[in-house]
Write a protein that holds these residues in place. Structure first.
Motif, short mmCIF file in Angstrom:
data_model
loop_
_atom_site.label_atom_id
_atom_site.label_comp_id
_atom_site.label_asym_id
_atom_site.label_seq_id
_atom_site.Cartn_x
_atom_site.Cartn_y
_atom_site.Cartn_z
N ARG A 113 0.83 -1.20 0.00
CA ARG A 113 0.00 0.00 0.00
C ARG A 113 0.86 1.25 0.00
O ARG A 113 0.59 2.21 -0.70
N ILE A 164 -9.58 7.78 -14.71
CA ILE A 164 -8.61 6.74 -14.33
C ILE A 164 -7.67 6.48 -15.51
O ILE A 164 -6.46 6.34 -15.34
N LEU A 253 -6.61 -2.95 -10.53
CA LEU A 253 -7.27 -2.63 -9.26
C LEU A 253 -7.92 -1.24 -9.30
O LEU A 253 -9.04 -1.07 -8.83
N GLY A 258 -12.19 1.90 -8.63
CA GLY A 258 -12.49 3.32 -8.77
C GLY A 258 -13.51 3.67 -9.82
O GLY A 258 -13.94 4.82 -9.91
N THR A 261 -17.71 2.49 -8.45
CA THR A 261 -17.99 3.21 -7.21
C THR A 261 -18.29 4.69 -7.47
O THR A 261 -19.27 5.23 -6.96
N THR A 262 -17.43 5.30 -8.29
CA THR A 262 -17.61 6.73 -8.56
C THR A 262 -18.85 6.95 -9.43
O THR A 262 -19.61 7.91 -9.21
N LEU A 265 -21.79 6.96 -7.12
CA LEU A 265 -21.87 8.20 -6.33
C LEU A 265 -22.47 9.33 -7.16
O LEU A 265 -23.35 10.05 -6.69
N LEU A 298 -22.36 10.64 0.03
CA LEU A 298 -21.62 9.42 0.36
C LEU A 298 -22.22 8.71 1.57
O LEU A 298 -22.30 7.48 1.61
N PRO A 303 -22.06 4.22 -1.93
CA PRO A 303 -21.87 3.42 -3.14
C PRO A 303 -21.42 2.00 -2.82
O PRO A 303 -21.86 1.04 -3.45
N VAL A 307 -18.57 -4.24 2.72
CA VAL A 307 -17.25 -4.81 2.42
C VAL A 307 -17.17 -6.16 3.13
O VAL A 307 -17.83 -6.38 4.14
N GLU A 364 -7.01 -0.04 7.90
CA GLU A 364 -5.90 -0.36 6.97
C GLU A 364 -6.25 -0.17 5.49
O GLU A 364 -5.42 0.20 4.69
N HIS A 365 -7.49 -0.51 5.14
CA HIS A 365 -7.85 -0.53 3.72
C HIS A 365 -8.59 0.73 3.28
O HIS A 365 -9.17 0.75 2.19
N CYS A 367 -10.02 3.76 1.61
CA CYS A 367 -9.93 3.98 0.17
C CYS A 367 -8.76 4.88 -0.24
O CYS A 367 -8.61 5.99 0.25
N LEU A 368 -7.97 4.38 -1.18
CA LEU A 368 -6.84 5.17 -1.69
C LEU A 368 -7.32 6.26 -2.65
O LEU A 368 -6.59 7.21 -2.89
#
Ligand code: HEM
Length: 419
Positions: A113, A164, A253, A258, A261-262, A265, A298, A303, A307, A364-365, A367-368
């Motif tokens: 990550r 993207i 990924l 990305g 999900t977007t 939204l 959000l 969206p 998980v 930890e996960h 969203c980036l």
């Protein structure tokens, strides 16, 4: 069926009268009443239909996402969905899921990550702003010309993919190819019970994506540019390069995590603004509410509704005995409507402060791409309201996607006026 279940965290024994049934079309249209029904009785609950634990409460969702017994190494759950007849064909899929950030635990997750995130900085995202504004502007002009507007098809679907693509460094002429492959891949991954045909198409899509990214990586190795693929190639930490395989997997990924999900939204965000006309009016009058409006979109219609995790040991959560190997669904869409955390959670309120919703996950996960998604939404709604002085829903009944993980509209016809 009525079941007596003890609720250790909220006191008292109240029966859960209704289960969450993912095949029920009413629940798909509006899952929030059933979320609340179960959340207020049993915030961590075993669902016999999904054969999985479901976490409905805000506090309990945070705790589960911080619990190291709730593992993200769930690629095997994905592999189990693949019909036996086509298991061979799905090898790329079942094997590479193991390499994706989303499906790893610390310490391996932390290393990957860190390497992945470094070039994916706010600086990189801000550099994209003029490109995004330009893409939105062109889309709005096209809509005005054609005289018809479907928010999902004309804007919410193509924009995130274009962004993207631009970020990774995929030339514009290749982006439609990416779309076909990534849609096939997403359908396979997100579907609870993919058919053999879906798996074959999804796997072929994934392999085609891999082949495409392999060529692109080779090109950028020879001639680096200012895109994410070039940056990942350069990334080096303690002599530890991201491997070619990791760059490849990261490219897929981003498309996978990305894109849809977007899209969702942007679609549900506009839907909720139009359904709550006074909120739309308020945003027109006070454009600086745009950031809190996006946060409310959000929270209100997350969206990513759920998980998944898998128990890597026996453990107890909120008084429930969870066994090693049990699947766990953390229902972010329910946590974000928990009245123990939010004031008047069923109200869509764009002025809400200090929301701390879990729509981008937790721990930890986390969203980036949250910075990028927020920026895209901000630009879309800013430009949309400026371009069209009047917007309204052009259909009474909206059709929701038949997907319990991702909440989004299949289409959103809009009536509009131009200046
Ligand atoms: C992870 C939501 C947009 C890239 C996540 C997670 C959530 C999420 C809930 C955590 C998953 C888990 O804990 O299992 C969203 C939403 C988005 C969005 C609601 C849009 C509104 C994006 C975008 C990108 C992106 C635009 C990149 C282009 C990622 C990545 C991860 C991730 C790489 C994995 C992080 C990790 O496992 O460490 N996202 N996301 N996301 N997201 Fe997003």
């Amino acid at each position: 069926s009525t079941m007596e279940l003890r609720d250790g965290t909220q006191g008292g024994t109240r029966p859960v009268k209704h289960f969450y049934d993912p095949s029920n079309p009413d629940i798909r249209r509006n899952p929030y009443p059933i979320y609340e029904h179960i959340r207020t009785r049993e915030p961590v609950h075993y669902n016999p239909i999904l054969q999985a634990w479901m976490v409905f409460g805000y506090e309990q969702a945070q705790a589960m996402l911080k619990n190291s017994n709730a593992s993200s190494r769930r690629a095997e759950l994905l592999a189990k969905k693949v019909p036996a007849a086509v298991r061979d064909k799905a090898k790329t899929f079942t094997q590479t899921a193991n390499d994706m950030l989303l499906f790893l635990d610390p310490p391996e997750h932390r290393r990957k990550r860190h390497l992945t995130a470094r070039p994916f900085s706010m600086r990189m995202v801000r550099r994209l702003e003029p490109t995004i504004r330009d893409m939105v502007d062109k889309a709005l002009k096209r809509i005005a010309d054609q005289g018809r507007f479907d928010m999902v098809h004309d804007l919410a679907l193509p924009l995130p993919l274009g962004v993207i693509g631009a970020m990774l460094g995929v030339p514009e002429s290749d982006r439609h190819t990416l779309k076909t492959f990534s849609e096939a891949m997403s359908l396979m991954v997100n579907h609870p019970k993919p058919s053999a045909e879906m798996v074959v198409q999804g796997s072929e899509g994934m392999e085609a994506l891999f082949a495409y990214f392999r060529d692109l990586i080779a090109e950028r190795r020879r001639q680096p540019q200012s895109d994410l693929i070039s940056e990942w190639i350069k990334v080096e930490e303690q002599g530890d390069l991201l491997s070619a395989q990791e760059v490849l997997v990261n490219g897929c990924l981003l498309l996978f995590a990305g894109h849809e999900t977007t899209t969702n939204l942007l679609g549900t965000g506009l839907y909720n603004l139009l359904r709550h006309g006074e909120q739309l009016q308020r945003l027109r009058e006070e454009p600086n509410l745009i950031e809190s409006a996006v946060e409310e979109m959000l929270r209100f219609e997350s969206p990513v509704q759920m998980v998944t995790r898998i128990a890597r040991a026996d453990f107890v959560a909120s008084g429930k005995q969870i066994n090693r190997g049990d699947p766990i669904f953390v229902v972010l869409g329910s946590a974000n409507r928990d009245r123990r955390h939010f004031n008047d959670p069923e109200r869509f309120d764009i002025t809400r402060r200090d929301s701390r919703h879990l729509a981008f996950g937790y721990g930890e996960h986390f969203c980036l791409g949250s910075g990028l998604a927020r920026l895209e939404a901000k630009i879309v709604f800013e430009q949309l309201l400026e371009f069209f002085p009047s917007l309204s829903l052009a259909a009474d009944q909206m059709e929701w996607k038949p997907d319990i993980m991702n909440r989004g509209l299949l289409s959103l016809p809009i009536a509009f006026e131009t200046h």
